[in-house]
Enzyme design. Structure first.
Site, PDB file in Angstrom:
ATOM      1  N   ASP A  94      14.385   8.545 104.107  1.00  9.78           N
ATOM      2  CA  ASP A  94      15.349   8.653 103.016  1.00  9.78           C
ATOM      3  C   ASP A  94      16.441   7.604 103.124  1.00  9.78           C
ATOM      4  OD1 ASP A  94      16.443   9.657 105.302  1.00  9.78           O
ATOM      5  OD2 ASP A  94      17.486  11.329 104.330  1.00  9.78           O
ATOM      6  N   GLU A  95      16.170   6.476 103.771  1.00  8.99           N
ATOM      7  CA  GLU A  95      17.144   5.404 103.941  1.00  8.99           C
ATOM      8  C   GLU A  95      16.827   4.251 102.995  1.00  8.99           C
ATOM      9  OE1 GLU A  95      17.044   4.366 108.050  1.00  8.99           O
ATOM     10  OE2 GLU A  95      18.387   5.993 108.645  1.00  8.99           O
TER      11      GLU A  95
END
Length: 840
Positions: A509-510
């Protein structure tokens, strides 16, 4: 009367002159019409027979050395004698006598005997009644003798006959010269014609040779060109056959090649009117093997083949159940590359009207060398092609595994380019969102750094984005919804930033955004506000509303940055700072944060040094049962330097750095080296020892080498950690139990109170969570749960352990029910108390 006799004599003279004149006229006609002396002499013989009886007639010519040559003869007595008579026989007979005297001779039997008696001649052959011979003179030179003879006593020659034959002889010489001149001329013409024919034949042969050489050279060029074509091997062999068929008769042709080991033959090309294509076979004793063994081209006729079969040099090879037909002519040449024999090219014929010759043998011997080189190059090319294709296939399979894509490679150049472009795109873009991946982003960022020296005042910034609540969304709603969530996030990010800004997904989720050409740091803050606001808006994913947010870290370019990695590092640090402050906010990296990072780095280095130097030891806290009897000790980690706060920080950093499993394993090793007879040691480990095969094997290895009896060791795991493990990983608990140790579940009922754990697995101790123990008096539900646990303890033979302070009212309640507890005193090391001297 005298006048009448004179008239008769005159008439006889005229008649004789007429006869002679007629004979000479016919002789002239013969000389004019006849071209060959072999026809001329019989014609003279017939002419004489018309004028007088001349059944026995011959003509002898002589040279300057008086060597006689019989030109023509017809004799009723000595036909065979004249044929076999030597040259000197004519010289010593009547023929030689006329040639020496240069005078005509009319000789009867008496005159013949007289000449013999006088020694003028030598008697030879059958004696004749009359012999008439005249010399053939060219001027004063005698060139031969013409003679007639009679064996009949009734046949008499006279002077008129002598005069007739003499006149014929004079004109005969002229006729002979004319005929011989014509014959010589014709001979010269024939010789010249033959010379011209020979020259023409030589020219035609040279033309044929040059034509054949041109055809051969053209064939060699074609063979050489075929190696560069991209045709398959079968087409290549057919083209070789077509070239060979243009040079010679090749109705039945085959190519046999050896395998790499040299012990088997296969036939990649086989054309035969009687025999089907044979299968691959081992080496036998056929004509093909005969050529391979000799290493030379062979031309074998049917008779030679039968002799070779009879002597056992070769044997007739069968193709399956069908025996090969016997060829009338067989031609084979080895395919040689240097000294190595690749195989054989062979031609054969079943037509009795045709057979191969030396010319075809030499031609095939020459052509086979070039065919061998072409086949070798073609096979090498095909092998390289196969190796290249296999390599491409492996690359394709590996790429498919790594990228989870279905790429289909084509041999055509255009499709290869498309595949390469697709591979490049997938290698540099995220498969789920289509954004640039880490590799592509770092390449662009480093390239931006490389261009900074070209600008007067470069201004750009990096935004590091971490999504809030993504793990919760993924775990509760499923991975499919999680993927859709990431796709929606990527689309919102792209819609919020400018077209020339780069958005990338680093993983999970980066996300990162590279803002180029900004005017000031305020531009980066405005973009961050828009991104946070965009990600805060709810998302509808397959009918479900999903809310999230984002934490942003901003790092603006400063001249102090030396590399792109430093800028990314600081943006990441700023993001973590934003997460620590709460959700939906951003933090700009500054110097104070850099100082904090340096401080944390120093702490990490201190931690690593402490771990490397093993600056930790076990600390012990008594495990007490009802009646204040010490049942054993809980083993805890004790750092040997620093105060309590520093030690707690070291433990936290060790857990974050993933060093805790190794530290725990070292503590187990130290405990296992003790020699205590009755004391029980309880040690709680992280779940990595169960879900990591390598760590589990190391733990089992330490336990098997333990000095401490294993029933005095109790190893525990937290309830929350056990609930995250699979059944396969939980099965390791049974394996630990089989080694003889005791098992403990720690912090039980901290989350869900999984009764299935204590029922299904052989735990010896169940340690209640501190919060559960403290709130026990205020919760009837928890009291009921406690009663259930106590009931199960009777059935499954485990002990309940409370973790509650002595001042807490729950302590006495639990001990009355039979629960054990850990003492309130702080854990002490072995050196701090003499309590453990008995354990030495």
């Amino acid at each position: 009367m005298s006048q009448l006799r004179r008239l008769r004599k005159l008439v006889a003279g005229y008649k004789q002159a007429y006869i002679i004149q007629g004979a000479l006229l016919k002789l002239s006609e013969l000389a004019s019409g006849i071209k060959d002396m072999r026809e001329f002499y019989p014609a003279i013989h017939r002419l004489l027979n018309q004028q007088l009886k001349a059944d026995n007639f011959y003509v002898v010519l002589c040279d300057q050395e008086q060597q006689f040559f019989l030109e023509y003869f017809a004799d009723e007595k000595d036909q065979k004698v004249l044929t076999d008579a030597p040259s000197d026989a004519f010289a010593s007979g009547l023929t030689g006598y006329v040639a020496r005297t240069k005078r005509a001779l009319l000789c009867n039997q008496d005159e013949y005997l007289r000449l013999v008696d006088n020694g003028d001649i030598t008697a030879q052959g059958t004696a004749c009644q009359y012999w008439l011979g005249v010399p053939l003179c060219r001027g004063e030179k005698v060139i031969g003798v013409m003679a007639i003879q009679s064996y009949d006593p009734e046949c008499h020659y006279n002077q008129q006959d002598l005069a007739l034959i003499s006149n014929i002889a004079i004109h005969t010489v002229t006729a002979i010269d004319r005929v011989k001149s014509r014959e010589l001329l014709e001979q010269t013409v024939r010789e010249r014609t033959q010379q011209l024919q020979n020259i023409n034949y030589s020219l035609q042969k040279e033309i044929r040779d040059r034509t054949n050489a041109e055809q051969l050279q053209s064939a060699l060029y074609k063979i050489s060109e075929m190696t560069a074509k991209s045709t398959d091997m079968m087409s290549f062999y057919h083209e070789v056959y077509q070239i060979l068929a243009g040079l010679m008769k090749a109705d039945n042709c085959y190519i046999a090649l050896l395998n790499e080991a040299g012990d088997r033959l296969h036939f990649p090309f086989y054309l035969d009117q009687y025999t089907p294509t044979p299968k691959e076979r081992t080496l036998q004793s056929g004509l093909t093997e005969y050529v391979i063994r000799s290493g030379e081209a062979k031309l074998i006729s049917q008779a030679q083949l039968l002799d070779l079969v009879k002597t056992g040099v070769v044997a007739r090879v069968q193709s399956g159940s069908v025996q090969t037909a016997i060829s009338t002519s067989w031609l084979g040449a080895p395919l040689l590359v240097g000294e190595q024999v690749l195989g054989v090219i062979a031609l054969q014929c079943y037509d009795n009207t045709y057979s191969y010759g030396e010319q075809e043998l030499n031609l095939l011997r020459f052509v086979s060398q070039h065919i061998a080189v072409a086949i070798s190059r073609k096979l090498s090319t095909e092998q390289q092609k196969r190796q290249h294709e296999e390599l491409e296939k492996r690359i394709f399979e590996r790429t498919r595994e790594l990228r989870q894509t279905n790429l289909f490679l084509r041999l055509q150049v255009e499709e290869r380019k498309k595949a390469e472009e697709k591979l490049f795109h997938e290698a540099n873009h995220d498969a789920l969102t289509g954004l640039a991946n880490r590799q592509m982003f770092l390449m662009q960022l480093r390239q931006r750094f490389s261009y900074r020296n070209r600008e007067a005042a470069p201004r750009f910034a990096l935004l590091f984005i971490d999504l809030d609540r993504f793990k919760l969304i993924n775990d509760t709603l499923g991975h499919h919804i999680g993927d859709l969530f990431l796709i929606e996030v990527s689309q919102r990010l792209q819609q919020t930033v400018r077209e020339h800004d780069l958005v990338a997904r680093l993983g999970g989720d980066e996300f990162v955004v590279l803002l180029g050409q900004i005017q000031s740091d305020l531009d980066a803050e405005e973009v961050a506000d828009r991104l946070i606001e965009s990600l805060r808006q709810p998302m509808i994913l397959e009918g479900q509303q999903v809310c999230s947010g984002a934490s942003l870290g901003i790092a603006c370019y400063q001249p102090e940055y030396q590399s792109a990695d430093e800028l990314l590092r600081d943006a990441d640090a700023a993001m973590y700072q934003a997460k620590s402050f709460g959700r939906n906010r951003f933090v700009i990296f500054n110097d104070s944060m850099r100082q904090q990072m340096l401080l944390e780095l120093g702490q990490e280095q201190a931690l690593q040094h402490a771990v490397d130097q093993k600056q930790f030891a076990p600390a012990f806290r008594p495990l007490v049962q009802a009646g204040h009897e010490v049942l054993g000790y809980q083993v805890l980690l004790d750092w040997q330097q620093g105060d309590a706060e520093y030690k707690a920080e070291l433990s936290r950093q060790a857990a974050q750095a993933g060093l805790m499993p190794d530290i725990e394993l070292e503590l187990v090793r130290q405990i296992c080296q003790r020699n205590a007879s009755t004391t029980l040691f309880c040690l709680t480990l992280s779940n990595g020892h169960l879900n990591n095969t390598v760590l589990f094997d190391k733990l089992c290895h330490v336990l098997r080498r333990s000095v401490l009896p294993l029933h005095q060791l109790c190893i525990g795991f937290k309830e929350a950690d056990l609930l995250r493990l699979t059944n396969t990983q939980l099965a390791n608990l049974h394996q630990l139990k089989r080694l003889g140790i005791r098992l403990l579940v720690d912090q039980f009922s901290a989350e869900v109170a999984a009764l299935g754990l204590v029922v299904q697995y052989p735990f010896d101790f169940v340690v209640l969570d501190t919060a559960f123990s403290r709130s026990l008096q205020r919760s009837d539900q928890r009291k009921q749960l406690l009663q259930v646990l106590l009931s199960l303890a009777q059935t499954h033979k485990y002990r309940l352990v409370a973790t509650v302070a002595e001042s807490d009212e729950s302590r006495s309640y639990l001990t009355e029910l039979g629960c054990c507890y850990f003492a309130d005193s702080s854990p002490v090391s072995e050196a701090q108390s003499g309590l453990f001297q008995q354990l030495a």
